[in-house]
Design a protein around this motif. Structure first.
Motif, PDB file in Angstrom:
ATOM      1  N   ALA A   1      22.436   1.699  -2.355  1.00 46.33           N
ATOM      2  CA  ALA A   1      22.450   0.720  -1.260  1.00 46.33           C
ATOM      3  C   ALA A   1      22.061  -0.686  -1.707  1.00 46.33           C
ATOM      4  CB  ALA A   1      21.509   1.181  -0.146  1.00 46.33           C
ATOM      5  N   TRP A   2      21.762  -0.857  -2.990  1.00 45.83           N
ATOM      6  CA  TRP A   2      21.242  -2.141  -3.460  1.00 45.83           C
ATOM      7  C   TRP A   2      22.260  -2.855  -4.353  1.00 45.83           C
ATOM      8  CZ3 TRP A   2      16.760  -3.470  -1.201  1.00 45.83           C
ATOM      9  CH2 TRP A   2      15.970  -2.439  -0.667  1.00 45.83           C
TER      10      TRP A   2
ATOM     11  N   LEU B   1      11.396   4.322   1.522  1.00 47.74           N
ATOM     12  CA  LEU B   1      10.692   3.179   2.091  1.00 47.74           C
ATOM     13  C   LEU B   1      11.643   2.010   2.335  1.00 47.74           C
ATOM     14  CD1 LEU B   1       7.429   3.148  -0.083  1.00 47.74           C
ATOM     15  CD2 LEU B   1       7.668   3.945   2.279  1.00 47.74           C
ATOM     16  N   GLY B   2      12.704   1.936   1.532  1.00 43.56           N
ATOM     17  CA  GLY B   2      13.675   0.862   1.695  1.00 43.56           C
ATOM     18  C   GLY B   2      13.136  -0.515   1.388  1.00 43.56           C
ATOM     19  N   GLU B   3      12.113  -0.586   0.556  1.00 47.42           N
ATOM     20  CA  GLU B   3      11.461  -1.853   0.237  1.00 47.42           C
ATOM     21  C   GLU B   3      12.005  -2.443  -1.060  1.00 47.42           C
ATOM     22  OE1 GLU B   3       9.441  -3.371   2.137  1.00 47.42           O
ATOM     23  OE2 GLU B   3       8.830  -1.830   3.581  1.00 47.42           O
ATOM     24  N   PRO B   4      12.390  -3.721  -1.065  1.00 49.17           N
ATOM     25  CA  PRO B   4      12.840  -4.349  -2.320  1.00 49.17           C
ATOM     26  C   PRO B   4      11.786  -4.290  -3.425  1.00 49.17           C
ATOM     27  CG  PRO B   4      13.390  -5.728  -0.432  1.00 49.17           C
ATOM     28  CD  PRO B   4      12.503  -4.647   0.081  1.00 49.17           C
ATOM     29  N   GLU B   5      10.499  -4.284  -3.019  1.00 55.48           N
ATOM     30  CA  GLU B   5       9.438  -4.221  -4.025  1.00 55.48           C
ATOM     31  C   GLU B   5       9.452  -2.922  -4.814  1.00 55.48           C
ATOM     32  OE1 GLU B   5       9.111  -4.930  -0.807  1.00 55.48           O
ATOM     33  OE2 GLU B   5       7.423  -6.271  -0.392  1.00 55.48           O
TER      34      GLU B   5
ATOM     35  N   LEU C   1      12.128  -1.531  -6.102  1.00 54.84           N
ATOM     36  CA  LEU C   1      13.243  -1.476  -7.044  1.00 54.84           C
ATOM     37  C   LEU C   1      12.817  -1.401  -8.513  1.00 54.84           C
ATOM     38  CD1 LEU C   1      15.799  -3.911  -5.361  1.00 54.84           C
ATOM     39  CD2 LEU C   1      15.815  -1.408  -5.386  1.00 54.84           C
ATOM     40  N   PRO C   2      11.795  -2.118  -8.948  1.00 52.47           N
ATOM     41  CA  PRO C   2      11.421  -1.994 -10.359  1.00 52.47           C
ATOM     42  C   PRO C   2      11.055  -0.573 -10.769  1.00 52.47           C
ATOM     43  CG  PRO C   2      10.428  -3.957  -9.409  1.00 52.47           C
ATOM     44  CD  PRO C   2      11.034  -3.191  -8.270  1.00 52.47           C
ATOM     45  N   TRP C   3      10.440   0.177  -9.877  1.00 55.36           N
ATOM     46  CA  TRP C   3      10.087   1.551 -10.210  1.00 55.36           C
ATOM     47  C   TRP C   3      11.318   2.463 -10.208  1.00 55.36           C
ATOM     48  CZ3 TRP C   3       6.574  -1.655  -7.935  1.00 55.36           C
ATOM     49  CH2 TRP C   3       5.310  -1.742  -8.545  1.00 55.36           C
ATOM     50  N   LEU C   4      12.221   2.198  -9.302  1.00 53.03           N
ATOM     51  CA  LEU C   4      13.451   2.997  -9.258  1.00 53.03           C
ATOM     52  C   LEU C   4      14.313   2.746 -10.498  1.00 53.03           C
ATOM     53  CD1 LEU C   4      14.343   2.499  -5.490  1.00 53.03           C
ATOM     54  CD2 LEU C   4      13.794   4.676  -6.568  1.00 53.03           C
ATOM     55  N   THR C   5      14.467   1.474 -10.863  1.00 56.43           N
ATOM     56  CA  THR C   5      15.281   1.181 -12.047  1.00 56.43           C
ATOM     57  C   THR C   5      14.598   1.653 -13.322  1.00 56.43           C
ATOM     58  OG1 THR C   5      14.370  -1.068 -12.122  1.00 56.43           O
ATOM     59  CG2 THR C   5      16.466  -0.765 -10.974  1.00 56.43           C
TER      60      THR C   5
ATOM     61  N   PRO D   1       0.804  -1.228   0.000  1.00 62.70           N
ATOM     62  CA  PRO D   1       0.000   0.000   0.000  1.00 62.70           C
ATOM     63  C   PRO D   1       0.837   1.278   0.000  1.00 62.70           C
ATOM     64  CG  PRO D   1      -0.085  -1.083   2.154  1.00 62.70           C
ATOM     65  CD  PRO D   1       0.572  -2.032   1.214  1.00 62.70           C
ATOM     66  N   ASP D   2       2.004   1.250   0.638  1.00 62.38           N
ATOM     67  CA  ASP D   2       2.853   2.449   0.661  1.00 62.38           C
ATOM     68  C   ASP D   2       3.373   2.781  -0.730  1.00 62.38           C
ATOM     69  OD1 ASP D   2       2.599   2.813   3.433  1.00 62.38           O
ATOM     70  OD2 ASP D   2       4.207   1.366   3.820  1.00 62.38           O
TER      71      ASP D   2
END
Length: 318
Positions: free
Chosen positions: A66-67, A35-39, A41-45, A8-9
């Motif tokens: 950091a990843w 948020l530091g959430e692995p989920e 990552l697709p949006w960041l990349t 949800p975040d």
């Protein structure tokens, strides 16, 4: 890229990540990364690879440091060739934070990229990973026409303590046209206590660039070969006090008694750092004949020199 997410975040941020205003997208990206959430990552990349605004791509590159997931490393490598140099520089900075050899293995092909900036960045990120496979890449890069790439290659080989590279590093020290490459080579050779290395480093004490001479003197102290003593004593008369200082330190480490007269003369030098180093070196030599000279320097105007003199006298009077 899907526009739905079970988290949800993250889902709450998706509309802003798709906003037409790049400023809105950038702030949403920052909040997403926080948020530091692995989920996430697709949006960041995806933002790093495809956002139309360079400020958003730059933010994504910085926030991915950091990843170490393969997809992230690959995206950062691809961003090195971004049309905006600032984005590439941010990606390079993030890649330089990698710690795992698995992530480092993904960097190896990028050391052969057609763009010099990409090659430099890949090699810089590889350096501290100490990945054995990077030795072959670095050896090839020693012949690169770009001096910055040769410097990074030298650094990798030095960190790896790659013995087969010693002749090539000695050649870079003696012949490279770039003084920073020669300086890096002088430092990198510290792991190899070989006669040929000592000879190359002694030759570098006469290098036109004082920074190379300084590094050569430092490395001779680390190598610990007494045969370099005469050359180091001669370096105590170098025109640059920085070289004299490193030569004095090296002579102290080598404990060469024949250096004592030249070191005593430096106790009266106008630069306090040099007087301090000369005092410490005299203490390391362990020759009681230096006691009177050190006692005379005990009232030096600089407190750091006086402290060094006290340390040296304690060493000599044990």
């Amino acid at each position: 890229m899907t526009v739905t997410c079970d988290n949800p975040d993250i889902a709450a941020l998706l509309p802003r990540l798709a906003a037409t205003d790049p400023g809105v997208r950038r702030i949403a990206l920052i909040e997403l990364a926080d948020l530091g959430e692995p989920e996430a990552l697709p949006w960041l990349t995806a933002a790093l690879a495809g956002d139309s605004d360079p400020s958003v791509r730059l933010e994504a590159a910085a926030r991915l440091e950091a990843w170490e997931e393969p997809a992230v490393v690959q995206a950062l490598c691809e961003a090195l060739a971004d049309r905006e140099r600032a984005v590439g520089e941010a990606a390079a900075q993030s890649l330089a934070q990698l710690k795992s050899s698995e992530a480092g293995a993904l960097l190896l092909p990028w050391a052969h990229h057609s763009e010099a900036f990409v090659r430099v960045s890949a090699l810089r990120a590889l350096r501290e990973l100490r990945l054995p496979a990077s030795a072959e890449v670095a050896l090839a890069a020693l012949a690169d026409p770009a001096a910055a790439i040769r410097r990074e290659a030298v650094g990798i080989l030095g960190w790896l303590h790659h013995t087969p590279a010693v002749p090539a590093l000695a050649q870079r020290l003696a012949e490279d046209e770039d003084d920073q490459v020669r300086r890096a080579a002088a430092g990198a050779l510290g792991f190899a206590a070989q006669p040929a290395v000592v000879q190359a480093l002694q030759g570098a004490l006469g290098d036109p660039a004082w920074a190379v001479r300084e590094e050569a003197a430092t490395t001779l102290g680390k190598v610990g070969d007494a045969s370099a003593g005469a050359a180091l004593v001669q370096a105590l008369a170098d025109g640059y006090w920085q070289v004299r200082l490193r030569a004095a330190r090296a002579l102290g480490r080598l404990k060469l008694a024949e250096a004592q007269p030249a070191l005593i003369s430096l106790l009266g030098h106008g630069i306090s750092n040099l007087r301090k180093e000369a005092a410490l070196a005299l203490g390391e030599l362990g020759d009681e004949l230096a006691v009177s000279a050190l006692q005379a320097a005990a009232e030096d105007s600089d407190p750091e020199v006086r402290k060094a003199v006290r340390i040296a006298l304690v060493q000599l009077q044990r």
